[in-house]
Motif scaffolding. Structure first.
Motif, mmCIF file in Angstrom:
data_model
loop_
_atom_site.group_PDB
_atom_site.id
_atom_site.type_symbol
_atom_site.label_atom_id
_atom_site.label_comp_id
_atom_site.label_asym_id
_atom_site.label_seq_id
_atom_site.Cartn_x
_atom_site.Cartn_y
_atom_site.Cartn_z
ATOM 1 N N LEU A 1 0.829 -1.204 0.000
ATOM 2 C CA LEU A 1 0.000 0.000 0.000
ATOM 3 C C LEU A 1 0.864 1.254 0.000
ATOM 4 O O LEU A 1 0.556 2.219 -0.714
ATOM 5 C CB LEU A 1 -0.937 -0.018 1.210
ATOM 6 C CG LEU A 1 -1.866 1.189 1.396
ATOM 7 C CD1 LEU A 1 -2.677 1.466 0.129
ATOM 8 C CD2 LEU A 1 -2.795 0.965 2.581
ATOM 9 N N ALA A 2 1.956 1.249 0.755
ATOM 10 C CA ALA A 2 2.847 2.410 0.764
ATOM 11 C C ALA A 2 3.418 2.663 -0.637
ATOM 12 O O ALA A 2 3.468 3.811 -1.107
ATOM 13 C CB ALA A 2 3.974 2.206 1.768
ATOM 14 N N LEU B 1 -1.972 13.352 3.192
ATOM 15 C CA LEU B 1 -2.424 11.973 3.266
ATOM 16 C C LEU B 1 -3.296 11.835 4.506
ATOM 17 O O LEU B 1 -2.855 12.126 5.616
ATOM 18 C CB LEU B 1 -1.246 10.998 3.355
ATOM 19 C CG LEU B 1 -0.220 11.047 2.222
ATOM 20 C CD1 LEU B 1 0.877 9.992 2.467
ATOM 21 C CD2 LEU B 1 -0.874 10.819 0.869
ATOM 22 N N HIS B 2 -4.539 11.408 4.314
ATOM 23 C CA HIS B 2 -5.488 11.247 5.420
ATOM 24 C C HIS B 2 -5.815 9.759 5.501
ATOM 25 O O HIS B 2 -6.593 9.243 4.702
ATOM 26 C CB HIS B 2 -6.747 12.076 5.161
ATOM 27 C CG HIS B 2 -7.726 12.064 6.286
ATOM 28 N ND1 HIS B 2 -8.549 13.144 6.556
ATOM 29 C CD2 HIS B 2 -8.047 11.126 7.212
ATOM 30 C CE1 HIS B 2 -9.326 12.855 7.594
ATOM 31 N NE2 HIS B 2 -9.037 11.628 8.000
ATOM 32 N N ALA B 3 -5.193 9.085 6.450
ATOM 33 C CA ALA B 3 -5.367 7.639 6.598
ATOM 34 C C ALA B 3 -6.449 7.334 7.628
ATOM 35 O O ALA B 3 -6.579 8.031 8.636
ATOM 36 C CB ALA B 3 -4.059 6.992 7.020
ATOM 37 N N ALA C 1 1.148 2.443 6.416
ATOM 38 C CA ALA C 1 1.494 2.649 5.005
ATOM 39 C C ALA C 1 1.548 4.127 4.674
ATOM 40 O O ALA C 1 2.442 4.593 3.949
ATOM 41 C CB ALA C 1 0.482 1.932 4.116
ATOM 42 N N ALA C 2 0.587 4.899 5.199
ATOM 43 C CA ALA C 2 0.573 6.341 4.948
ATOM 44 C C ALA C 2 1.798 7.017 5.564
ATOM 45 O O ALA C 2 2.385 7.928 4.958
ATOM 46 C CB ALA C 2 -0.703 6.949 5.505
ATOM 47 N N VAL D 1 0.730 13.676 7.400
ATOM 48 C CA VAL D 1 -0.176 12.534 7.535
ATOM 49 C C VAL D 1 -1.145 12.782 8.679
ATOM 50 O O VAL D 1 -0.730 13.067 9.810
ATOM 51 C CB VAL D 1 0.602 11.230 7.789
ATOM 52 C CG1 VAL D 1 -0.367 10.073 8.048
ATOM 53 C CG2 VAL D 1 1.508 10.910 6.612
ATOM 54 N N VAL D 2 -2.429 12.680 8.360
ATOM 55 C CA VAL D 2 -3.491 12.701 9.359
ATOM 56 C C VAL D 2 -3.961 11.266 9.537
ATOM 57 O O VAL D 2 -4.175 10.555 8.556
ATOM 58 C CB VAL D 2 -4.669 13.592 8.908
ATOM 59 C CG1 VAL D 2 -5.832 13.501 9.902
ATOM 60 C CG2 VAL D 2 -4.214 15.041 8.737
#
Length: 409
Positions: free
Chosen positions: A81-82, A97-99, A108-109, A120-121
């Motif tokens: 996924l990353a 990036l909102h995981a 992965a985010a 990253v959120v």
């Protein structure tokens, strides 16, 4: 235009509470002027193209299937996924990036975010180790349970900002030692534009089911053990002593379906218990129209005390009368006697007494419905709640990507 890439476990066209929340978030962000897309991991179990548009939303898929022994398989999923996020970013350049949980997507985010230099959120909708216990696929305190929690703790520590869907989850994270100042709440919500006046009673369906003018208690959803439907079946016989003729309508299916049907056959009220099985999504409104009181008898557990469900909110938005057990997740949504009725969890007698009292007070229902709908409009309308994300995005984009910022503003 700010671009947000949502990192997801699964998405539309699959139907689940998870995908419906995702759809609501992305639709509200589109309406607010953001450009959004989603990318799913290897557990999105639906056939489809590598890039799919569903209901006006674009989703990218990670190629491959999970493989290998437990532990190694999950790390392979994270790596796949990353890599897919990084590859997508070469052509569609996101700003944030909102995981969304589970932590596999969050990790992965984080990996992709470090490589791309993007903030990253991370958003927790439930603790997946507790969800596994609730649906019978895990055991509290097991090695897998502890490993899942440890991985999530790593993601929380590494994310630039955090959201949970309710106070129960946020409070639990604070008790683990995380800074509450960087954990915001984006509560479950509904798109009020989808709900008008409740449809009138579907007389043809009522006739098909053999319903007359009796009161109907109903549940529509998945039949997991933690939903407490066995308590609701047990309560019906007691309820009919106080409210003769009352029926129970159970719409849906799941792991507990056969056990619940066996219990119903042994009940003295068996003739008044109706199972429909799963029904097409487009048909659900017909069944809602037959129900006087929607009941949510969840059992008390870490999952139900910490997580707020979506179904009661949707029912309240549609101006329907709701009754629910007094677990923590329900208490965050419903005020007893004001926007609905709460009854003791794991207590069929208490459930029956509360439902009987509610059926005796029909003259109070219109006011209760109105208050419930207003509560949803004031506190759970996605067109308002989506601003909580935007405030955090703006803070993140205004600072270096490796600084953690407050999500509580």
């Amino acid at each position: 235009m700010t671009r947000i890439l949502h990192v997801l476990d699964h998405s539309l066209p699959l139907h689940s509470g998870y995908t419906f929340r995702t759809r609501a978030i992305l639709k509200a962000q589109q309406a607010a002027g953001l450009e959004v897309r989603g990318i799913t991991g290897l557990r999105h179990a639906a056939e489809g193209p590598a890039c799919e548009t569903v209901e006006g939303l674009t989703f990218h898929r990670t190629p491959g299937e999970p493989s290998g022994p437990v532990g190694l398989r999950e790390w392979r999923e994270i790596a796949r996924l990353a890599d897919a996020i990084v590859a997508l970013a070469e052509t569609w350049r996101p700003d944030v990036l909102h995981a969304h949980s589970p932590a596999l997507g969050g990790m992965a985010a984080l990996r992709a975010g470090r490589k791309l230099g993007l903030p990253v959120v991370y958003e927790i909708r439930a603790f997946w180790e507790d969800a596994a216990v609730g649906n019978g696929t895990g055991q509290e305190g097991s090695l897998k349970y502890r490993m899942t929690r440890a991985l999530e703790n790593r993601v929380i520590a590494g994310a630039d900002a955090m959201f949970t869907i309710c106070h129960g989850l946020r409070d639990d994270l604070i008790s683990r030692g995380f800074d509450g100042g960087r954990i915001g709440i984006a509560p479950n919500g509904v798109d009020l534009s989808l709900f008008g006046e409740p449809p009138s009673r579907d007389c043809a369906l009522a006739q098909q089911l053999g319903f007359g003018e009796e009161s109907v208690i109903g549940f529509i959803g998945s039949f997991y053990d933690y939903e407490g439907l066995d308590d609701l079946i047990a309560a019906l016989a007691l309820l009919r002593e106080q409210a003769p003729g009352t029926r129970l309508l159970l719409v849906g299916g799941g792991p507990m379906e056969q056990a619940l049907q066996a219990q119903a056959r042994q009940s003295p009220a068996s003739a008044a218990i109706h199972f429909t099985g799963r029904v097409p999504h487009a048909e659900v409104e017909r069944y809602y129209s037959l129900i006087d009181v929607l009941a949510y008898p969840r059992k008390r557990s870490r999952l139900t005390d910490l997580v707020t469900p979506l179904k009661p909110l949707e029912a309240m938005a549609q101006r329907r009368v709701v009754a629910a057990s007094d677990v923590g997740g329900h208490r965050e949504l419903i005020t007893d006697g004001v926007t609905g009725t709460l009854f003791p969890a794991d207590d069929p007698e208490g459930c029956a007494a509360a439902l009987a009292g509610l059926l005796r007070r029909r003259e109070s229902w219109d006011a209760m419905r109105q208050r419930a709908q207003q509560h949803v409009a004031d506190n759970h309308d996605w067109s308002r709640n989506v601003r909580r994300y935007q405030d955090v995005y703006h803070l993140l984009l205004g600072r270096s990507s490796n600084r953690q910022v407050s999500a509580a503003a």
